[in-house]
Write a protein that holds these residues in place. Structure first.
Motif, PDB file in Angstrom:
ATOM      1  N   PRO A   1       1.022  -1.176  -0.032  1.00  0.00           N
ATOM      2  CA  PRO A   1      -0.230   0.370  -0.046  1.00  0.00           C
ATOM      3  C   PRO A   1       0.468   0.780   0.078  1.00  0.00           C
ATOM      4  O   PRO A   1       0.922   2.078  -0.404  1.00  0.00           O
ATOM      5  CB  PRO A   1      -0.708  -0.183   1.024  1.00  0.00           C
ATOM      6  CG  PRO A   1      -1.285  -1.882   1.677  1.00  0.00           C
ATOM      7  CD  PRO A   1       0.036  -2.088   1.404  1.00  0.00           C
ATOM      8  N   MET A   2       2.113   0.708   0.491  1.00  0.00           N
ATOM      9  CA  MET A   2       2.721   2.997   0.647  1.00  0.00           C
ATOM     10  C   MET A   2       3.520   2.587  -0.490  1.00  0.00           C
ATOM     11  O   MET A   2       3.150   3.438  -1.014  1.00  0.00           O
ATOM     12  CB  MET A   2       4.203   2.746   1.624  1.00  0.00           C
ATOM     13  CG  MET A   2       3.123   1.778   3.025  1.00  0.00           C
ATOM     14  SD  MET A   2       4.932   1.771   4.273  1.00  0.00           S
ATOM     15  CE  MET A   2       5.016   3.133   4.198  1.00  0.00           C
TER      16      MET A   2
ATOM     17  N   PHE B   1       3.673   5.233  -5.891  1.00  0.00           N
ATOM     18  CA  PHE B   1       3.107   5.662  -7.345  1.00  0.00           C
ATOM     19  C   PHE B   1       2.073   6.901  -7.332  1.00  0.00           C
ATOM     20  O   PHE B   1       1.715   7.041  -8.627  1.00  0.00           O
ATOM     21  CB  PHE B   1       3.443   4.313  -8.312  1.00  0.00           C
ATOM     22  CG  PHE B   1       4.140   3.423  -8.003  1.00  0.00           C
ATOM     23  CD1 PHE B   1       5.609   3.866  -9.296  1.00  0.00           C
ATOM     24  CD2 PHE B   1       4.259   2.441  -7.421  1.00  0.00           C
ATOM     25  CE1 PHE B   1       6.732   2.886  -8.868  1.00  0.00           C
ATOM     26  CE2 PHE B   1       5.142   1.634  -7.495  1.00  0.00           C
ATOM     27  CZ  PHE B   1       6.576   2.189  -8.643  1.00  0.00           C
ATOM     28  N   GLN B   2       0.999   6.931  -6.429  1.00  0.00           N
ATOM     29  CA  GLN B   2      -0.345   7.552  -7.170  1.00  0.00           C
ATOM     30  C   GLN B   2       0.175   9.088  -7.231  1.00  0.00           C
ATOM     31  O   GLN B   2      -0.343  10.311  -7.954  1.00  0.00           O
ATOM     32  CB  GLN B   2      -1.151   6.740  -6.320  1.00  0.00           C
ATOM     33  CG  GLN B   2      -1.950   6.239  -6.094  1.00  0.00           C
ATOM     34  CD  GLN B   2      -2.750   6.173  -5.288  1.00  0.00           C
ATOM     35  OE1 GLN B   2      -3.635   6.481  -4.332  1.00  0.00           O
ATOM     36  NE2 GLN B   2      -4.222   4.921  -6.092  1.00  0.00           N
ATOM     37  N   LEU B   3       1.111  10.218  -6.639  1.00  0.00           N
ATOM     38  CA  LEU B   3       1.611  11.493  -6.286  1.00  0.00           C
ATOM     39  C   LEU B   3       2.739  10.993  -6.947  1.00  0.00           C
ATOM     40  O   LEU B   3       2.354  12.431  -7.836  1.00  0.00           O
ATOM     41  CB  LEU B   3       2.162  10.719  -4.597  1.00  0.00           C
ATOM     42  CG  LEU B   3       1.717  10.529  -3.098  1.00  0.00           C
ATOM     43  CD1 LEU B   3       2.230  11.207  -2.351  1.00  0.00           C
ATOM     44  CD2 LEU B   3       1.315  11.623  -3.057  1.00  0.00           C
TER      45      LEU B   3
END
Length: 142
Positions: free
Chosen positions: A14-15, A20-22
């Motif tokens: 999850p981290m 990656f989303q950031l």
């Protein structure tokens, strides 16, 4: 009884997903083009485009700009053989030349008795208007 190693394990997936989303968020929101209001535009007050005059051929064909400083009170200034009244007029003339040719070398030829502050002032004017190649010519000692 629980093993101590099992208590310390953190799920990393999850981290990594958040990182990656950031990255994707910052890549999508970054502007790679310069802001338009920063770019100079040749528009007049009425909103129409103004006619840009072509520079005189003697400015376009310059090979060097020579500033001669001669001793006097105040110092006598000539720019390419033309008498200039003071440093303000010198700055305006240099600015006009720099609008057309900023790549031309500038030579500051100061007389032996010219105060150094006048030489530095001429040098600063050249740097202020954007000239990059500024040379100092030293006179021969008497």
């Amino acid at each position: 009884m629980l093993n101590q190693k099992q208590d310390l394990d953190l799920p990393m997936t999850p981290m990594i997903d958040v990182v990656f989303q950031l990255i994707i968020f910052f890549l999508c929101t970054t502007r790679f083009t310069p802001l338009e209001q920063v770019l100079p535009t040749p528009l007049d007050e009425s909103g129409g485009s103004r006619r840009v005059e072509s520079p005189p051929p003697e400015v376009v064909n310059l090979t060097e700009v020579v500033i001669k400083l001669a001793d006097g009170q105040p110092v006598r200034i000539t720019l390419n053989g033309r008498q200039v009244s003071d440093f303000d007029e010198l700055g305006m003339t240099l600015q006009a030349v720099a609008r057309v040719r900023v790549d031309v070398p500038v030579v500051i030829d100061a007389g032996f008795a010219v105060p150094m502050q006048d030489v530095v002032q001429a040098y600063d004017l050249c740097r202020k208007v954007g000239f990059q190649k500024i040379h100092l010519a030293a006179p021969p000692r008497p």
